[in-house]
Motif scaffolding. Structure first.
Motif, short mmCIF file in Angstrom:
data_model
loop_
_atom_site.label_atom_id
_atom_site.label_comp_id
_atom_site.label_asym_id
_atom_site.label_seq_id
_atom_site.Cartn_x
_atom_site.Cartn_y
_atom_site.Cartn_z
N CYS A 28 0.84 -1.19 0.00
CA CYS A 28 0.00 0.00 0.00
C CYS A 28 0.88 1.24 0.00
CB CYS A 28 -0.90 -0.01 1.23
SG CYS A 28 -2.11 1.33 1.19
N CYS A 35 -4.56 0.23 10.53
CA CYS A 35 -4.44 -0.90 9.59
C CYS A 35 -3.05 -1.50 9.58
CB CYS A 35 -4.82 -0.43 8.20
SG CYS A 35 -4.70 -1.69 6.92
N THR A 72 -9.45 -5.81 -3.67
CA THR A 72 -9.03 -4.97 -2.57
C THR A 72 -7.56 -5.25 -2.31
OG1 THR A 72 -9.52 -4.42 -0.26
CG2 THR A 72 -10.07 -6.66 -0.94
N GLY A 74 -4.31 -4.43 0.98
CA GLY A 74 -3.44 -3.44 0.38
C GLY A 74 -4.21 -2.48 -0.52
N PRO A 76 -5.39 -1.88 -4.06
CA PRO A 76 -5.44 -2.64 -5.32
C PRO A 76 -4.86 -1.88 -6.50
CG PRO A 76 -7.65 -1.96 -4.61
CD PRO A 76 -6.73 -1.68 -3.48
N THR A 103 -12.34 -1.69 -3.65
CA THR A 103 -12.20 -0.81 -2.49
C THR A 103 -10.82 -0.19 -2.59
OG1 THR A 103 -13.61 -2.19 -1.13
CG2 THR A 103 -12.16 -0.70 0.02
N THR A 104 -10.79 1.13 -2.52
CA THR A 104 -9.52 1.82 -2.76
C THR A 104 -9.34 2.98 -1.79
OG1 THR A 104 -8.32 3.17 -4.39
CG2 THR A 104 -10.71 3.17 -4.57
N SER A 127 -12.11 4.68 0.74
CA SER A 127 -11.93 4.83 2.19
C SER A 127 -11.41 6.22 2.49
CB SER A 127 -10.93 3.78 2.69
OG SER A 127 -11.38 2.51 2.30
N ASN A 165 -16.22 4.98 2.74
CA ASN A 165 -16.09 4.18 3.96
C ASN A 165 -15.22 4.93 4.95
OD1 ASN A 165 -17.54 1.98 3.10
ND2 ASN A 165 -15.75 0.82 2.44
N VAL A 167 -13.69 4.69 8.93
CA VAL A 167 -13.55 3.98 10.19
C VAL A 167 -13.76 5.01 11.31
CG1 VAL A 167 -12.01 2.63 11.65
CG2 VAL A 167 -11.96 2.31 9.18
N ILE A 194 -17.52 2.33 9.88
CA ILE A 194 -17.00 1.00 10.24
C ILE A 194 -16.37 1.06 11.61
CG2 ILE A 194 -15.43 -0.85 9.50
CD1 ILE A 194 -15.34 0.42 6.74
N THR A 196 -13.54 -0.22 14.25
CA THR A 196 -12.22 -0.83 14.13
C THR A 196 -12.30 -2.29 14.57
OG1 THR A 196 -11.68 -0.02 16.31
CG2 THR A 196 -10.72 1.15 14.46
N MET A 197 -11.60 -3.12 13.84
CA MET A 197 -11.56 -4.54 14.18
C MET A 197 -10.15 -4.91 14.61
SD MET A 197 -13.74 -6.13 11.08
CE MET A 197 -14.02 -4.77 9.96
N ARG A 206 -5.42 -0.81 20.70
CA ARG A 206 -6.66 -0.58 19.96
C ARG A 206 -7.80 -0.03 20.80
NH1 ARG A 206 -6.59 -2.40 14.86
NH2 ARG A 206 -4.97 -3.89 14.44
N MET A 330 -5.64 -6.50 8.22
CA MET A 330 -6.73 -6.34 7.25
C MET A 330 -6.16 -6.26 5.84
SD MET A 330 -10.03 -5.87 7.34
CE MET A 330 -11.36 -4.68 7.35
N1 SAM Z 1 -6.41 0.21 0.64
C1 SAM Z 1 -7.79 0.11 0.35
C2 SAM Z 1 -8.59 1.07 1.19
O1 SAM Z 1 -8.06 1.60 2.17
O2 SAM Z 1 -9.76 1.23 0.89
C3 SAM Z 1 -8.37 -1.30 0.46
C4 SAM Z 1 -7.89 -2.15 1.59
S1 SAM Z 1 -8.32 -1.58 3.21
C5 SAM Z 1 -7.63 -2.85 4.19
C6 SAM Z 1 -10.06 -1.87 3.22
C7 SAM Z 1 -10.85 -1.21 4.32
O3 SAM Z 1 -10.47 -1.79 5.55
C8 SAM Z 1 -10.63 0.28 4.46
O4 SAM Z 1 -11.89 0.93 4.41
C9 SAM Z 1 -10.02 0.42 5.81
O5 SAM Z 1 -10.43 1.61 6.43
C10 SAM Z 1 -10.52 -0.80 6.53
N2 SAM Z 1 -9.70 -1.24 7.65
C11 SAM Z 1 -8.37 -1.48 7.70
N3 SAM Z 1 -7.99 -1.92 8.92
C12 SAM Z 1 -9.12 -1.98 9.66
C13 SAM Z 1 -9.39 -2.35 11.01
N4 SAM Z 1 -8.44 -2.79 11.83
N5 SAM Z 1 -10.68 -2.27 11.43
C14 SAM Z 1 -11.67 -1.84 10.60
N6 SAM Z 1 -11.47 -1.49 9.33
C15 SAM Z 1 -10.21 -1.54 8.87
#
Ligand code: SAM
Ligand code: SF4
Length: 335
Positions: A28, A35, A72, A74, A76, A103-104, A127, A165, A167, A194, A196-197, A206, A330
């Motif tokens: 990425c 993340c 998706t 990383g 994409p 998803t970008t 995002s 999207n 977080v 969203i 956080t996971m 976290r 993720m």
């Molecule tokens: N790089 C792209 C992006 O950011 O959209 C695609 C991959 S990214 C891993 C996909 C989504 O996962 C993003 O919306 C990001 O905010 C979310 N994400 C990443 N780590 C996360 C976490 N620990 N908890 C919740 N969402 C997470």
């Protein structure tokens, strides 16, 4: 080919698998704090599936009833020649595939938006967690806010439907959710929030980042009328219509609401590992069966075996003492 290898995929709980998310790279150009750690070690390139293998694998799933494919990472759009993969996968649109999407983080959209639209991509998820350029720099560490805005403009001009999207992050953007909502809906974009996971070690605690969406929703309700709507987009989001803006707002709440019962999806990593559940460790290697033969027999057998093990659900917990629920990030599994 045996019937078994032609049948649509249904898991032991009767859930049809119609949605595949494919991570095309673990790399990425950003380092979002929730993340990734700043000093991430990425996989050696030789471990990655080639673009041809990603196509072959995706096509096998489409043959088995997958109707929606999301690329998706990383990021994409930083995978070299990713547009040739998208072009090739677009042959399934109007055939087995209803939707090809991605998803970008938006950083490369200024380059690729028109081409994506030309190839039949109709909607994308971008995002974006903040509209404040300084905060954006802190959050993404390496991201350029203006470049992302340029990309979003290009995507909108190209006619792509955009879902933002974000977080929800304690202290970081919690005071900005209303602004994000007004901005997104003002531009005709959906917004999905969203939680956080606990995926992968990111070098911070976290519990400091976690903000329950039940709280966000309660706060928003003080200023907006949120009307539950039954829309489902093939994902885990629950939607409301915001009366004042007319726009759609989604909530993805893995921590406060268990959405597993309607799970229709599986994920493949950029090395060809299939994860049947985002929140569980169990996985199946599809790269070896694919490489072992030019025919797809072994691949389909491995897919069947894996889907037969899809678990009922996840059990994420965020508290100060617990390790990440799963150790992979993720960005490895594909968000
Ligand atoms: N790089 C792209 C992006 O950011 O959209 C695609 C991959 S990214 C891993 C996909 C989504 O996962 C993003 O919306 C990001 O905010 C979310 N994400 C990443 N780590 C996360 C976490 N620990 N908890 C919740 N969402 C997470
Ligand atoms: Fe990269 Fe997306 Fe993870 Fe941010 S959330 S570091 S943009 S993969």
């Amino acid at each position: 080919m045996t019937d078994d290898h032609a049948a649509n995929l249904v898991d032991p709980f009767g859930r049809a698998i119609t949605y595949l998310r494919v991570s095309v790279t673990d790399r990425c150009d950003f380092r979002c704090t929730y993340c990734m750690a700043e000093d991430m070690t990425f996989l050696p390139r030789k471990n990655l599936l080639t673009l041809e293998e990603i196509d072959r694998l995706s096509s096998a799933f489409i043959q088995r009833g997958v109707r929606k494919l999301r690329l998706t990472g990383g990021e994409p759009l930083v995978r070299r020649n990713v547009m040739s993969l998208i072009e090739s996968l677009s042959r399934h649109l109007g055939g087995g595939l209803d939707e090809l999407t991605l998803t970008t983080n938006g950083s490369q959209l200024y380059r690729f938006a028109d081409q994506l639209a030309d190839l039949g991509v109709k909607r994308i998820n971008v995002s974006l967690d903040t509209l404040d350029a300084a905060k954006f720099s802190v959050l993404t560490r390496w991201g350029d806010f203006n470049q992302v805005m340029r990309g979003i403009d290009a995507a909108a001009r190209a006619g792509l439907k955009i879902k933002i999207n974000a977080v929800a992050l304690r202290d970081m953007n919690e005071d900005e959710i209303e602004d994000l909502l007004r901005w997104a809906h003002g531009r005709g974009f959906d917004l999905t929030l969203i939680e956080t996971m606990p995926l992968g070690d990111v070098g911070t605690d976290r519990t400091d980042q976690y903000l329950p969406l039940s709280l966000v929703r309660a706060r928003l309700s003080q200023h907006f009328a949120l009307e539950d709507i039954p829309d489902r987009t093939g994902g885990p989001a629950r939607y409301v219509r915001v009366r004042e803006t007319g726009g759609r707002l989604g909530f993805i709440t893995p921590m406060t609401h268990n959405f597993c019962e309607s799970c229709n999806r599986v994920r493949v990593t950029c090395t060809g590992t299939l994860y049947m559940c985002l929140g569980q460790e169990d996985s199946a290697d599809l790269r070896e069966p694919m490489r072992a033969s030019d025919s797809d027999e072994l691949l389909h057998a491995a897919i069947n075996n894996a889907i037969a093990r899809k678990p009922k659900g996840h059990d994420f917990v965020i508290d100060r003492d617990s390790a990440p629920a799963v150790t992979r990030h993720m960005s490895a599994t594909g968000g």
